[in-house]
Design a protein around this motif. Sequence first.
Motif, PDB file in Angstrom:
ATOM      1  N   TYR A  34     -34.191  -9.186 -16.854  1.00 16.10           N
ATOM      2  CA  TYR A  34     -35.183  -8.760 -15.878  1.00 16.10           C
ATOM      3  C   TYR A  34     -34.536  -8.201 -14.615  1.00 16.10           C
ATOM      4  O   TYR A  34     -35.027  -7.238 -14.034  1.00 16.10           O
ATOM      5  CB  TYR A  34     -36.128  -9.911 -15.540  1.00 16.10           C
ATOM      6  N   ILE A  35     -33.427  -8.824 -14.201  1.00 17.88           N
ATOM      7  CA  ILE A  35     -32.710  -8.300 -13.033  1.00 17.88           C
ATOM      8  C   ILE A  35     -32.191  -6.901 -13.325  1.00 17.88           C
ATOM      9  O   ILE A  35     -32.335  -5.986 -12.513  1.00 17.88           O
ATOM     10  CB  ILE A  35     -31.556  -9.238 -12.628  1.00 17.88           C
ATOM     11  N   LEU A  36     -31.596  -6.733 -14.508  1.00 15.35           N
ATOM     12  CA  LEU A  36     -31.053  -5.431 -14.886  1.00 15.35           C
ATOM     13  C   LEU A  36     -32.164  -4.387 -14.990  1.00 15.35           C
ATOM     14  O   LEU A  36     -32.037  -3.279 -14.450  1.00 15.35           O
ATOM     15  CB  LEU A  36     -30.297  -5.536 -16.207  1.00 15.35           C
ATOM     16  N   ALA A  37     -33.250  -4.735 -15.628  1.00 18.51           N
ATOM     17  CA  ALA A  37     -34.363  -3.797 -15.763  1.00 18.51           C
ATOM     18  C   ALA A  37     -34.968  -3.467 -14.401  1.00 18.51           C
ATOM     19  O   ALA A  37     -35.266  -2.298 -14.110  1.00 18.51           O
ATOM     20  CB  ALA A  37     -35.431  -4.361 -16.698  1.00 18.51           C
ATOM     21  N   GLY A  38     -35.121  -4.479 -13.569  1.00 17.86           N
ATOM     22  CA  GLY A  38     -35.651  -4.247 -12.224  1.00 17.86           C
ATOM     23  C   GLY A  38     -34.717  -3.392 -11.389  1.00 17.86           C
ATOM     24  O   GLY A  38     -35.159  -2.503 -10.651  1.00 17.86           O
ATOM     25  N   ALA A  39     -33.420  -3.661 -11.494  1.00 20.18           N
ATOM     26  CA  ALA A  39     -32.443  -2.874 -10.742  1.00 20.18           C
ATOM     27  C   ALA A  39     -32.454  -1.417 -11.199  1.00 20.18           C
ATOM     28  O   ALA A  39     -32.396  -0.494 -10.375  1.00 20.18           O
ATOM     29  CB  ALA A  39     -31.049  -3.466 -10.914  1.00 20.18           C
ATOM     30  N   LEU A  40     -32.530  -1.211 -12.504  1.00 18.61           N
ATOM     31  CA  LEU A  40     -32.598   0.161 -13.015  1.00 18.61           C
ATOM     32  C   LEU A  40     -33.867   0.858 -12.544  1.00 18.61           C
ATOM     33  O   LEU A  40     -33.838   2.034 -12.171  1.00 18.61           O
ATOM     34  CB  LEU A  40     -32.540   0.169 -14.541  1.00 18.61           C
ATOM     35  N   LEU A  41     -34.968   0.130 -12.527  1.00 19.01           N
ATOM     36  CA  LEU A  41     -36.231   0.709 -12.078  1.00 19.01           C
ATOM     37  C   LEU A  41     -36.181   1.053 -10.588  1.00 19.01           C
ATOM     38  O   LEU A  41     -36.602   2.138 -10.182  1.00 19.01           O
ATOM     39  CB  LEU A  41     -37.381  -0.246 -12.365  1.00 19.01           C
ATOM     40  N   ILE A  42     -35.635   0.153  -9.782  1.00 20.99           N
ATOM     41  CA  ILE A  42     -35.514   0.424  -8.341  1.00 20.99           C
ATOM     42  C   ILE A  42     -34.600   1.614  -8.094  1.00 20.99           C
ATOM     43  O   ILE A  42     -34.915   2.501  -7.290  1.00 20.99           O
ATOM     44  CB  ILE A  42     -35.012  -0.834  -7.604  1.00 20.99           C
ATOM     45  N   SER A  73     -35.375   1.187 -18.265  1.00 24.24           N
ATOM     46  CA  SER A  73     -35.819  -0.082 -17.671  1.00 24.24           C
ATOM     47  C   SER A  73     -37.088  -0.605 -18.353  1.00 24.24           C
ATOM     48  O   SER A  73     -37.216  -1.805 -18.583  1.00 24.24           O
ATOM     49  CB  SER A  73     -36.032   0.069 -16.165  1.00 24.24           C
ATOM     50  N   VAL A  74     -38.001   0.273 -18.688  1.00 23.00           N
ATOM     51  CA  VAL A  74     -39.212  -0.153 -19.405  1.00 23.00           C
ATOM     52  C   VAL A  74     -38.835  -0.707 -20.778  1.00 23.00           C
ATOM     53  O   VAL A  74     -39.389  -1.719 -21.226  1.00 23.00           O
ATOM     54  CB  VAL A  74     -40.220   1.013 -19.518  1.00 23.00           C
ATOM     55  N   SER A  75     -37.863  -0.086 -21.440  1.00 22.32           N
ATOM     56  CA  SER A  75     -37.412  -0.566 -22.746  1.00 22.32           C
ATOM     57  C   SER A  75     -36.776  -1.949 -22.651  1.00 22.32           C
ATOM     58  O   SER A  75     -36.954  -2.788 -23.535  1.00 22.32           O
ATOM     59  CB  SER A  75     -36.403   0.410 -23.348  1.00 22.32           C
ATOM     60  N   ILE A  76     -36.034  -2.182 -21.571  1.00 23.12           N
ATOM     61  CA  ILE A  76     -35.418  -3.501 -21.394  1.00 23.12           C
ATOM     62  C   ILE A  76     -36.487  -4.538 -21.057  1.00 23.12           C
ATOM     63  O   ILE A  76     -36.452  -5.660 -21.575  1.00 23.12           O
ATOM     64  CB  ILE A  76     -34.322  -3.440 -20.308  1.00 23.12           C
ATOM     65  N   ALA A  78     -39.511  -4.532 -22.055  1.00 24.56           N
ATOM     66  CA  ALA A  78     -40.265  -4.778 -23.281  1.00 24.56           C
ATOM     67  C   ALA A  78     -39.411  -5.408 -24.383  1.00 24.56           C
ATOM     68  O   ALA A  78     -39.875  -5.588 -25.500  1.00 24.56           O
ATOM     69  CB  ALA A  78     -40.867  -3.467 -23.792  1.00 24.56           C
ATOM     70  N   SER A  79     -38.163  -5.729 -24.085  1.00 27.36           N
ATOM     71  CA  SER A  79     -37.207  -6.316 -25.045  1.00 27.36           C
ATOM     72  C   SER A  79     -36.959  -5.420 -26.245  1.00 27.36           C
ATOM     73  O   SER A  79     -36.638  -5.894 -27.337  1.00 27.36           O
ATOM     74  CB  SER A  79     -37.670  -7.702 -25.497  1.00 27.36           C
ATOM     75  N   TYR A  80     -37.130  -4.142 -26.061  1.00 26.53           N
ATOM     76  CA  TYR A  80     -36.833  -3.188 -27.132  1.00 26.53           C
ATOM     77  C   TYR A  80     -35.323  -2.954 -27.230  1.00 26.53           C
ATOM     78  O   TYR A  80     -34.803  -2.752 -28.311  1.00 26.53           O
ATOM     79  CB  TYR A  80     -37.560  -1.868 -26.859  1.00 26.53           C
ATOM     80  N   ILE A  81     -34.634  -3.006 -26.095  1.00 23.76           N
ATOM     81  CA  ILE A  81     -33.195  -2.808 -26.035  1.00 23.76           C
ATOM     82  C   ILE A  81     -32.554  -4.076 -25.503  1.00 23.76           C
ATOM     83  O   ILE A  81     -32.997  -4.629 -24.505  1.00 23.76           O
ATOM     84  CB  ILE A  81     -32.834  -1.629 -25.103  1.00 23.76           C
ATOM     85  N   ASN A  82     -31.487  -4.547 -26.173  1.00 21.28           N
ATOM     86  CA  ASN A  82     -30.682  -5.645 -25.658  1.00 21.28           C
ATOM     87  C   ASN A  82     -29.446  -5.040 -25.006  1.00 21.28           C
ATOM     88  O   ASN A  82     -28.390  -4.935 -25.614  1.00 21.28           O
ATOM     89  CB  ASN A  82     -30.300  -6.617 -26.761  1.00 21.28           C
ATOM     90  N   ALA A  83     -29.606  -4.654 -23.778  1.00 19.59           N
ATOM     91  CA  ALA A  83     -28.541  -3.949 -23.064  1.00 19.59           C
ATOM     92  C   ALA A  83     -27.447  -4.878 -22.575  1.00 19.59           C
ATOM     93  O   ALA A  83     -26.343  -4.427 -22.276  1.00 19.59           O
ATOM     94  CB  ALA A  83     -29.134  -3.182 -21.888  1.00 19.59           C
ATOM     95  N   ILE A  84     -27.710  -6.158 -22.504  1.00 20.40           N
ATOM     96  CA  ILE A  84     -26.753  -7.090 -21.916  1.00 20.40           C
ATOM     97  C   ILE A  84     -25.461  -7.152 -22.720  1.00 20.40           C
ATOM     98  O   ILE A  84     -24.373  -7.090 -22.167  1.00 20.40           O
ATOM     99  CB  ILE A  84     -27.384  -8.491 -21.766  1.00 20.40           C
ATOM    100  N   SER A  85     -25.550  -7.269 -24.040  1.00 18.65           N
ATOM    101  CA  SER A  85     -24.332  -7.391 -24.850  1.00 18.65           C
ATOM    102  C   SER A  85     -23.512  -6.108 -24.815  1.00 18.65           C
ATOM    103  O   SER A  85     -22.283  -6.157 -24.738  1.00 18.65           O
ATOM    104  CB  SER A  85     -24.683  -7.763 -26.292  1.00 18.65           C
TER     105      SER A  85
END
Length: 175
Positions: A34-42, A73-76, A78-85
């Motif tokens: 959520y932090i990563l998705a929020g940061a990307l969105l911001i 960010s929307v994909s992250i 929605a858990s469509y992408i696991n960008a963390i790994s």
Amino acid sequence: MSKQKALQITQSVLLIIVGILIACSLINSNILNYILAGALLIYAIFLLFKAIFEDGTLIYLNGIVSAILIGLSVSIFASYINAISILTQVITVSVSSIGGMIIVSGIVSLCQKKLNIGITKVIIGAILLAIGLVLILIPDVNSYTWCVFGILLALFGLYELIMCFVKKSVAKKIK
């Protein structure tokens, strides 16, 4: 204050805030998505405003990158992408690669008789290279990758913020 200066200050503050949030993700690793998705969105919204103010259109690079980051960010979210790994591996390799490049830049500065900046670059590069190699070679330390990345991101934002004001004061002294 000019629009360019305001955008630089805003970007620096955003980098510091996002870096601190990412570094704090060590407390609860589930929130990292959520932090990563929020940061990307911001950041995408920031690029969107930057495109409007600087370019006057959304078709140039800032607008296109903004659209891509919003979709990512929307994909992250929605858990469509696991960008963390994926990003964990990219960060570990990037930290060591940037460290190596800074060491080479420091050696070049030393050859040009710029001792202070050369020594500083070599030390910072060696620290980054060591951190990157530890993150790569010792898998148990890999859980701290995001904490290290967050700290480095916040420090870079602080550096950018300081440079924004240093350039202003140097320009005043010259006039």
